[in-house]
Structures are given as C-alpha cells and as structure tokens.
Design a protein around this motif. Structure first.
Motif: not given
Length: 307
Positions: A57-59, A200-202, A215-217, A222-225
């Motif tokens: 979920t990117g949350e 931006k917070d995530a 790994e960060a990318a 996951a956040i962006f998608m």
C-alpha cells in the motif's frame, strides 16, 4: 550474539513473499530497517508499538506485537493501478505493435496523469519527416503553446505552474510539409497538497534508514506506485541504474514501470539486463517475473498496430 536484533535489510537476504519493512526500533528480533515476510510475527518490546512500512500500500503503519498478515498490510487491488503487468489486456496505455515510423506525435512523458511536478517536462516520439512541433498546454484557467523543432520541451519558466489538484491537457502537433497532425492528448494532474505531504513524509522516513541505494529505490517505488506516480519512480530507479547496480530486481521493476508507461523498447532493455543478472543469483522467483515481463513485451510487439 544472543539478544542482538537481526539486521535484514536486503531483499536478496530473504526467500519469502515480503510484506514490508520495520521503520523504527523496538522489535525483539529485528533491527529498524529490516524486512518482514508475509505471515511473520513481530514482537515489540515492553508492549510498545513500532512503525512498519507496508509494501503493498505504500503506507507507514503503527503496529503492536502480532503476525503481519494481509489483514494488517492489505494487498493492493492491482486491477485498479495505472497498469498491471500481470494482465496484459489491462494496459491500455501500452502501445500495440512495433511501428517502424510514427505518423503522429505520441506523448511518452509525463507517463500518467498524477504527478508531483508543478512544471513537468514534456517528451514525445518523433514523427517521420516532421519539420517542427507545436505543444499546447490547456488548463481550466490558463493555457500556453510553443513551436519547437525538438521532441522535448522543458516547462517554460515564465508560464504559470500547475496548482494543487489541478488537471490539465497536453497536446502535441507535428508539422510535416503542408500538413499538421496531432496525436492523442495526455492528461496530467498535480496531486493535492495533503497527498504530496504524505508521500514526502514516507520518503523522508525511508531515507532516514540509510538503506543501500537499490533497496531505498525499491521502497520509494512502493510509495510512488501507491499513487500511480510512474514519473517519480522511473526517475528514482534510473538513478540507481546509472551508478551501475547489479541488483536484478531494480532492472526488472524498472522494466515493469516502463511497460506500464507504454515505452516497450525501454521495458525490454531493462528486462534483458535483469535476466542477465538474475542468472547468477539463483533467485527463481525473480527469474520467473523477468520471464513474464519479456513475454508480455513480445506479446504486445507482435500485435497489429491498430487498436
């Protein structure tokens, strides 16, 4: 050493279906930044709570002790995403067939409607024998146009930027001899400020973990998608590729994103690189995903160009 939490930050360190990553310390077994498998139990010390990044979920969730399952970290409905590579028929943006030349200017960037950029660059495929192009940007309360002889246009600094939540239309026309042809318009929308702040917070919380760049990318992906932000995730993944990562998952995910954006030649290039690298990793799950991506690109390339 007994009692010291385990650091498990890289995807190639685990062979399971990943659920997410611990963001904060406090788990009995795992350090902050560690990956957590689907169905794995987290044990928070002293009955406290821990921040957990959910990949599907990117949350970022606030959890207590217990099993991390689909009840907690819900699986996203892939059929509602910008395009799901597991279902070729759903990818309406992905062009069918491989054309030798283009008769109309097809916009290839921005890739999809939502964006974080108030001044997005505009890129399109060249038209055979075209002498120049006209770019028109139409919004509810303003519009502008430019005529250039290239296939890329930086958003003019003197023009009004997109406002939060605003949706605009981009059109590109090609001048060819005494004719002018236009391609399908592209619609772009700047995310509302509250959603931008959440993203931006995530991203900031993931950045603080100081993970390896690949790994960060993948976490940023996951956040962006979760908001269908193809522009942003392709940019991040390409940053890692440009410094020579050997991680096949990065190339495979980048291939997925290019496919979703409709850029089949780039998608295939990334899948082939992933295929080359995955052979030395003995990761059968990743190999299967790469092969599925290549098969899907080939399927679309052999279809008639007309829809």
């Amino acid at each position: 050493m007994a009692g010291v939490p385990l650091a498990r930050t890289r995807r190639n360190q685990v062979r399971c279906e990943l659920s997410g990553r611990l963001i904060s310390p406090g788990d009995k077994r795992l350090q902050a930044g560690s990956l957590v498998c689907d169905g794995e139990k987290i044990e928070v010390l002293n009955g406290g709570r821990i921040k957990f990044f959910c990949f599907s979920t990117g949350e970022i969730l606030d959890l207590s002790s217990g099993v991390v399952s689909s009840d907690i970290c819900a699986k996203s409905d892939l059929s509602k995403s910008a395009c799901y590579t597991g279902n070729g028929d759903f990818c309406s943006r992905t062009p069918k067939g491989r054309a030798e030349g283009n008769d109309e200017p097809t916009i290839i960037y921005p890739y999809v409607m939502p964006t974080l950029k108030p001044r997005p660059e505009i890129v399109w495929l060249s038209v055979t024998s075209a002498t120049s192009y006209k770019v028109r940007f139409d919004c509810y309360d303003f519009s502008w146009e430019r005529v250039i002889n290239q296939t890329r246009l930086a958003y003019p600094s003197e023009e009004k930027p997109l406002a939060s939540g605003q949706t605009c239309q981009i059109l590109v026309f090609a001048y060819k001899e005494d004719k002018i042809t236009g391609g399908n318009p592209s619609v772009i929308s700047l995310l509302p400020q509250n959603e931008v702040a959440q993203i931006k917070d995530a991203v900031n919380q993931i950045s603080k973990l100081k993970l390896p760049p690949d790994e960060a990318a993948l976490d940023f992906d996951a956040i962006f998608m979760s908001r269908d932000l193809l522009d942003e995730t392709i940019e991040q993944l390409n940053n890692v590729v440009s410094v020579g990562t050997k991680n096949p998952t990065v190339y495979r995910v980048l291939g997925d994103r290019y496919f979703q954006a409709g850029v089949l030649d780039q998608a295939k290039r990334q899948y082939l690189k992933a295929s080359e690298l995955v052979k030395t990793s003995n990761n059968l799950t990743e190999l299967r995903k790469v092969q599925e991506g290549l098969k899907l690109v080939d399927y679309y390339n052999q279809l008639p160009t007309s829809r």
